[in-house]
Write a protein that holds these residues in place. Structure first.
Motif, mmCIF file in Angstrom:
data_model
loop_
_atom_site.group_PDB
_atom_site.id
_atom_site.type_symbol
_atom_site.label_atom_id
_atom_site.label_comp_id
_atom_site.label_asym_id
_atom_site.label_seq_id
_atom_site.Cartn_x
_atom_site.Cartn_y
_atom_site.Cartn_z
ATOM 1 N N SER A 33 2.724 4.058 -2.893
ATOM 2 C CA SER A 33 3.203 2.679 -2.872
ATOM 3 C C SER A 33 2.046 1.755 -3.245
ATOM 4 N N THR A 34 2.352 0.504 -3.519
ATOM 5 C CA THR A 34 1.305 -0.472 -3.830
ATOM 6 C C THR A 34 0.320 -0.601 -2.669
ATOM 7 N N LYS A 35 0.820 -0.617 -1.458
ATOM 8 C CA LYS A 35 -0.053 -0.722 -0.278
ATOM 9 C C LYS A 35 -0.959 0.500 -0.159
ATOM 10 N N GLU A 36 -0.421 1.682 -0.427
ATOM 11 C CA GLU A 36 -1.229 2.895 -0.355
ATOM 12 C C GLU A 36 -2.322 2.893 -1.439
ATOM 13 N N ILE A 37 -1.969 2.423 -2.630
ATOM 14 C CA ILE A 37 -2.946 2.327 -3.717
ATOM 15 C C ILE A 37 -4.055 1.358 -3.328
ATOM 16 N N ALA A 38 -3.677 0.202 -2.804
ATOM 17 C CA ALA A 38 -4.658 -0.799 -2.387
ATOM 18 C C ALA A 38 -5.613 -0.221 -1.344
ATOM 19 N N GLU A 49 -1.194 -4.451 -7.514
ATOM 20 C CA GLU A 49 0.026 -4.733 -8.287
ATOM 21 C C GLU A 49 -0.324 -5.249 -9.680
ATOM 22 N N LYS A 50 -1.310 -6.107 -9.779
ATOM 23 C CA LYS A 50 -1.725 -6.652 -11.079
ATOM 24 C C LYS A 50 -2.258 -5.542 -11.983
#
Length: 71
Positions: A33-38, A49-50
């Motif tokens: 997910s985006t949160k996991e990537i961050a 996300e960007k």
């Protein structure tokens, strides 16, 4: 044929600059997910996300250069 397309997609992602390659691998290969990537990269979710958006745009351009999407 489907497996070959997947391998080609992964190869294109791996040929990209590190900054975008890593987020796209995590998103589309590892299904993070985006949160996991961050969290993994130590960046904000907005930055993740960007990078995903910019990387996706670059990937689409690479796919077009390879002839994908030409009907």
């Amino acid at each position: 044929e489907k497996a070959e397309g997947y391998r080609r997609l992964v190869a294109l992602i791996r040929s990209m600059p590190e900054k975008y390659r890593r987020v796209l691998e995590l998103r589309f290969v590892c299904e993070y997910s985006t949160k996991e990537i961050a969290r993994e990269l130590g960046i904000s979710p907005a930055a993740a996300e960007k990078r995903i958006q910019r990387g996706r745009t670059m990937l689409i351009e690479k796919l077009r250069e390879e002839g994908y999407g030409d009907d």
